[in-house]
Design a protein around this motif. Structure first.
Motif, PDB file in Angstrom:
ATOM      1  N   UNK A 131      83.759 -31.209  34.155  1.00  0.00           N
ATOM      2  CA  UNK A 131      84.377 -30.794  35.409  1.00  0.00           C
ATOM      3  C   UNK A 131      83.261 -30.563  36.425  1.00  0.00           C
ATOM      4  N   UNK A 133      81.289 -29.690  39.779  1.00  0.00           N
ATOM      5  CA  UNK A 133      81.490 -28.720  40.860  1.00  0.00           C
ATOM      6  C   UNK A 133      80.686 -29.165  42.075  1.00  0.00           C
ATOM      7  N   UNK A 146      84.467 -26.717  44.913  1.00  0.00           N
ATOM      8  CA  UNK A 146      85.660 -27.383  44.377  1.00  0.00           C
ATOM      9  C   UNK A 146      85.331 -28.069  43.054  1.00  0.00           C
ATOM     10  N   UNK A 147      86.362 -28.200  42.232  1.00  0.00           N
ATOM     11  CA  UNK A 147      86.225 -28.772  40.890  1.00  0.00           C
ATOM     12  C   UNK A 147      86.755 -30.187  40.850  1.00  0.00           C
ATOM     13  N   UNK A 148      86.077 -31.086  40.167  1.00  0.00           N
ATOM     14  CA  UNK A 148      86.458 -32.492  40.037  1.00  0.00           C
ATOM     15  C   UNK A 148      86.398 -32.863  38.564  1.00  0.00           C
ATOM     16  N   UNK A 149      87.524 -33.295  38.008  1.00  0.00           N
ATOM     17  CA  UNK A 149      87.612 -33.535  36.564  1.00  0.00           C
ATOM     18  C   UNK A 149      87.047 -34.911  36.185  1.00  0.00           C
TER      19      UNK A 149
END
Lengths: 286, 286
Positions: A131, A133, A146-149
């Motif tokens: 994940x 950031x 923000x989080x990006x999977x």
């Protein structure tokens, strides 16, 4: 804790790392285990911690989140003590946009460590991983993130999707192919969205336009390109990329494709950050 | 084949359907099997087909793709015969953009069937599913289309991602929650991209802002909203939504949120299309 050796622990989604750090910030010993939180059943955190580091048998609790904007002093002031004076959990950060929260835990420490190492007060940072950031720092404080999977989407597509039938056997990845990776980034940046572009991994193979061994790199370029596309980056922007060598090198290549300048920081930033937090604490008897 | 009963078969990614259709287009019998192509090993297509429909023991081959733009007559003229005069495979369509191909197989027949049913010469259509297809028809010909792995992404996230830990047990989905679905669509339309928005399924639960039973509908709204966001739809546009009731109802709800008017067509369009293709063939001895 200041002035004493520190056992610093970074328990992430996919791995558990620890370091023994002396009063001057030198790492005396490092340990790493494939026991990320995804592999640990509820209630099993204390015994796993004990096996890996010889630690507390006491109950663990969830440290609360500090709301952004938050500085180094805010997280140091909100440690959650498992054993007073001996074991503490660093709080994570939360942010709220349009009623939708986002969280991180551990990356904030890495960010403050990197800011110290690089002597920066303002920065845009990315911590790639399962994940990823994206973090914005203004005047020494984390103002937004923000989080990006991305890493998890890659693994899902690589292992469980219809693309797994087209990609080479999952047991061993072929050598990275920078040309195919670049093609993947470029296709993602054209803007149709990953739900559509991911399918091209299959069709390029079907029409013999890309060698099977190049497909994992192409797919990696698609997901990382998709992440970068959404960051409103401009040619000439500067980004700090933090983490392990293999992954930060890929992000550097993709960011360079966008004309963004990159500064890389290794995983040592975590230990630097945790040492700095410990140093804010009063000396306890030893 | 015209004038005779027809066994029409639609072999998709996740299911295998067949119908016995008389000369007037009436469906006399329908069969459906959970034997989509993803469940069939290489070389096993003929025996599976035989078990399901009592068909040919001869070798199967891959029917070539017709390049777009392509009309009904183009696909009818390029049937791939497995047994001359008895069993034929309808060719799929391909399209090429920026050197990246896209393909479909089966949906073209459904589209031509729907155009006949609705008496349309120009249309924008979507066929939701494991791999949704968006299709543009101008003057009776398919001029463009694209594939969206929406259904598969939903299943990957639902079953194999970290979100599976937050979502209710996968064995039985709770009742659909139209309000949560709408929230998911709305969040997707804000535009940050699925790599980011998917994570909100976890954080909304973590902060107790959404009930566990509502999360699958929310996630469904996120992926479908992500697909719609990329279609350059304007308020007042019209879209034909084709397929099974449950899924087309969801797309109708999401499209209505965008101010797009919807016409729904059931799965019968496939049989209509296949009957029409058979009717173009010369009568063979019977």
């Amino acid at each position: 804790m200041s002035g004493r050796n520190l056992v610093a622990v970074d328990w992430g989604t996919s791995s558990l790392r620890g370091a023994l750090i002396d009063a001057d910030g030198r790492v005396l010993e490092e340990r790493s285990f494939a026991r990320g939180i995804l592999t640990v059943a509820a209630g099993q955190f204390p015994p796993v911690f004990e096996r890996c580091f010889g630690g507390s048998k006491q109950g663990w609790r969830e440290a609360p989140y500090c709301a952004c904007p938050a500085g180094f002093d805010d997280i140091a002031a909100h440690l959650e003590w498992v054993e007073p004076g001996r074991i503490a959990i660093v709080p994570g950060l939360s942010v709220d946009k349009d009623g939708v929260p986002d969280v991180m835990r551990g990356e904030e420490t890495q960010v403050f460590g990197a800011l110290q190492l690089l002597e920066l007060a303002n920065a845009r940072l990315v911590l790639p991983g399962t994940h990823s950031k994206w973090v914005t720092v203004a005047k020494h404080r984390i103002t937004d993130f923000s989080t990006w999977m991305t890493g998890e989407f890659y693994a899902l597509l690589r292992q469980h999707s219809i693309l797994a039938r087209t990609l080479p056997n999952n047991d061993s990845d072929p050598e990275p192919d920078p040309g195919a990776f670049e093609q993947g980034v470029a296709h993602a940046l054209r803007g149709q969205g990953l739900l559509h572009t991911a399918f091209s991994t299959r069709t390029l193979s079907l029409f013999n336009r890309m060698a099977t061994d190049a497909l994992p790199s192409y797919l990696s370029g698609l997901v990382i390109g998709e992440e970068l596309k959404s960051q409103s980056l401009q040619r000439g922007d500067a980004v700090v990329v933090m983490g392990a060598e293999v992954l930060t090198a890929r992000y550097q290549q993709a960011l360079t494709q966008l004309g963004v300048s990159v500064q890389r920081v290794g995983a040592g930033a975590t230990w630097r950050g945790l040492r700095a937090i410990a140093d804010t604490l009063p000396r306890t008897g030893s």
